[in-house]
Design an enzyme around this catalytic site. Structure first.
Site, mmCIF file in Angstrom:
data_model
loop_
_atom_site.group_PDB
_atom_site.id
_atom_site.type_symbol
_atom_site.label_atom_id
_atom_site.label_comp_id
_atom_site.label_asym_id
_atom_site.label_seq_id
_atom_site.Cartn_x
_atom_site.Cartn_y
_atom_site.Cartn_z
ATOM 1 N N HIS A 8 87.753 84.415 25.246
ATOM 2 C CA HIS A 8 87.195 85.266 26.299
ATOM 3 C C HIS A 8 85.694 85.476 26.132
ATOM 4 O O HIS A 8 85.125 85.268 25.052
ATOM 5 C CB HIS A 8 87.896 86.629 26.287
ATOM 6 C CG HIS A 8 87.703 87.368 24.983
ATOM 7 N ND1 HIS A 8 86.568 88.096 24.690
ATOM 8 C CD2 HIS A 8 88.504 87.471 23.898
ATOM 9 C CE1 HIS A 8 86.667 88.622 23.489
ATOM 10 N NE2 HIS A 8 87.836 88.250 22.978
ATOM 11 N N GLU A 82 95.815 88.871 21.175
ATOM 12 C CA GLU A 82 95.079 88.814 19.916
ATOM 13 C C GLU A 82 95.854 89.483 18.789
ATOM 14 O O GLU A 82 96.718 90.345 19.020
ATOM 15 C CB GLU A 82 93.709 89.488 20.078
ATOM 16 C CG GLU A 82 92.803 89.469 18.845
ATOM 17 C CD GLU A 82 92.458 88.067 18.344
ATOM 18 O OE1 GLU A 82 93.385 87.312 17.973
ATOM 19 O OE2 GLU A 82 91.261 87.736 18.319
#
Length: 199
Positions: A8, A82
């Site tokens: 990201h 994550e």
């Protein structure tokens, strides 16, 4: 299938050098621009059949910006979230060392079986992503898939699919960087790091 894993774009916490983990923070203006530029780059490089992303906000925002340029609607895949680092989340390295000196002395975020309280061991993350990659390879056989996820997710995919775990802590993935993999229907995954001792 072909799989491109993108980290990201930048968040304020990334810019400040903070552990982010499962904290659900948005992209900052730099991160938004990174994703717009990456969308242009990927549009020139290759077409994609589908766009997937982690459920965390920074990944969903990144995927939405890429999808605008690539003409794809993102679909969330929870398994590509994550790794959580528990009580270290939101802290800089210096703050973590001051607040949790005993944990910091263990170099605990770089251990396979240990993790700050409330976090996810790397061994568990490897098992989670190994199963997720196998499922993707079967579901999207013959397709080119773009996955927007996170730094540790990208490194774990690289270890499982290509390199093994000996160099796992080397070459971190920067915001907006991407990795390209080719997966058979039944990917031959490197064993997860259960044999790495925490010493």
């Amino acid at each position: 299938m072909e799989l491109v894993v993108v980290r990201h774009g930048q968040t304020l916490a990334n810019a400040q050098g903070r552990y982010l983990g499962t904290l659900d923070l948005p992209l900052d203006p730099v991160g938004q621009e990174q994703m717009r530029a990456l969308g242009e780059e990927l549009a020139r490089e290759m077409p994609f059949d589908c766009l997937l992303c982690s459920p965390l906000l920074r990944a969903r925002q990144s995927a939405a910006l890429l999808g605008e340029r690539l003409g794809l609607a993102p679909r969330v895949v929870p398994a590509f979230r994550e790794r959580g680092v528990g009580c270290f989340e939101g802290l800089t390295h210096e703050e973590a060392a001051q607040r949790y000196p005993d944990l910091w002395a263990l170099d605990i975020t770089r251990r396979w079986h240990l993790v700050p309280p409330g976090g996810e061991p790397l061994t568990a993350m490897a098992a989670r992503l190994g199963m997720a990659l196998t499922a993707l390879a079967q579901q999207y056989h013959g397709e080119r898939v773009l996955m927007v996820a996170h730094g540790v997710v990208g490194r774990m995919c690289r270890a499982l699919l290509v390199e093994g775990f000996a160099t796992f802590f080397e070459r971190p993935l920067g915001n907006g960087e991407w990795l390209h993999f080719r997966l058979p229907v039944q990917p031959c995954l490197h064993p997860s790091p259960h044999n790495h001792a925490d010493v």
